[in-house]
Design a protein around this motif. Sequence first.
Motif, PDB file in Angstrom:
ATOM      1  N   ASP A   1      47.870 -13.416 -13.191  1.00 43.79           N
ATOM      2  CA  ASP A   1      47.014 -14.447 -12.597  1.00 43.79           C
ATOM      3  C   ASP A   1      47.332 -14.621 -11.110  1.00 43.79           C
ATOM      4  N   ARG A   2      48.616 -14.677 -10.797  1.00 43.78           N
ATOM      5  CA  ARG A   2      49.028 -14.812  -9.392  1.00 43.78           C
ATOM      6  C   ARG A   2      48.605 -13.594  -8.587  1.00 43.78           C
TER       7      ARG A   2
ATOM      8  N   GLU B   1      44.822 -13.645  -7.883  1.00 42.44           N
ATOM      9  CA  GLU B   1      44.562 -14.738  -6.941  1.00 42.44           C
ATOM     10  C   GLU B   1      44.976 -14.321  -5.528  1.00 42.44           C
TER      11      GLU B   1
END
Length: 428
Positions: free
Chosen positions: A186-187, A190
């Motif tokens: 997810d990081r 992003e």
Amino acid sequence: MSVDVILGLQWGDEGKGKIVDSLATNYDFICRFQGGPNAGHTLIFDNKKYVLHTIPSGIFRENIKNIIGAGVVIDPVILGKEIANVEQEGVQVRKQLQISNRAHFILPTHRLLDKASEADKGKAKIGSTLKGIGPTYMDKTGRNGLRYGDLFAPGFREKYTKLKEKHLRLYKMYDEVDFDLKGEEDRWFESLENIKDIPHIDAEYILNRALKDQKDILAEGAQGTMLDIEYGTYPFVTSSNTTTSGVCSGLGIAPSQIKEVIGITKAYCTRVGSGPFPTELFDENGQKLQEIGHEFGATTGRSRRCGWLDLPQLNYSIMINGVTQLVITKLDVLSEFDPFMVGEEYIIDGQKTTDLPYDLEAQDIEVQYRAMEGWNKDITGVKKFEDLPENARNYVELIEEQTGVKASIVSNGPGRDQVIQKEALVES
């Protein structure tokens, strides 16, 4: 007009970032040619400390283009944080920074494999920074990698998923390690959104056309010569070519374009992580060097092993790189040592030699030292070479004599202005 190169002559941590920053105004382009966020280039000015892991060290100088070359591997999470930190200082990073389309991405699963592989080695571990560097270069040479240019082409997510699934199959070879893959993914995605407005370029064309237009380029190396995948202390090395040869492959420029090769050496030696280190000190002098020199890794925070300068090792690095100018850093750290030592030659199997064995770890090496008189004086405020204490000058001149290369710069403190010009610098 030409390409000059700055690189480390030891095991990294020689002070390259500060010197690049100091010389940057002589150039139109500052380019990282290899390595990844396992590097940590420290700059100190205006009473602030900055550590750059991926961004070239010319970023704080206005009107200079900074390029991340094809030989570099990029973790978008780390790069995104770096960009934010530099932008906080008023630097227009998105105008001054460009990234080669050919630079490879470090995926979360590269870091997972790095961590699992290192844990599997047990006591034989090589001291990886666990940044995923090795697995990324393995995919690069295995023709499986994901590149910065792919981010702007169709099918990026599919390519990512295919590579991730390959990594997860490989991971089954190892014992499980603590790693939040979903959170890291997810990081990662992003962060891609945060960096994708950094211009993606065909750097090889940009740089070769710049040379035809009489522009000057400084190639900035990461780590040090003794961590080179071919010529370092294998297997305790990094996964890229940290030597001059890496400039050509990492930036796409011809060997004939290289002019000055500026090699950086500390006035003593340090090393982070595992691996052979002939002049390492295990006594109070080693601890004193560590404390006075603040020898802790900029990337990992690990304490650096410390030892006296090793002339056979230094001459080996000079030979491999074709060094034309020396920069000697941290001379000030030796101000509190009287006497101090310099490793002049090795004794291996009862024979004296100044040649570096291809496998340092496999040899029982006895180092022969020369004692040097100290100067017992703070030199951090000295601005001219002739104003240094005589014994400090003698030490610099001994290094020049023993290597056959003149020192153009002597660094006498961590600050941007703590640089003594000894010989003529590279031409602007």
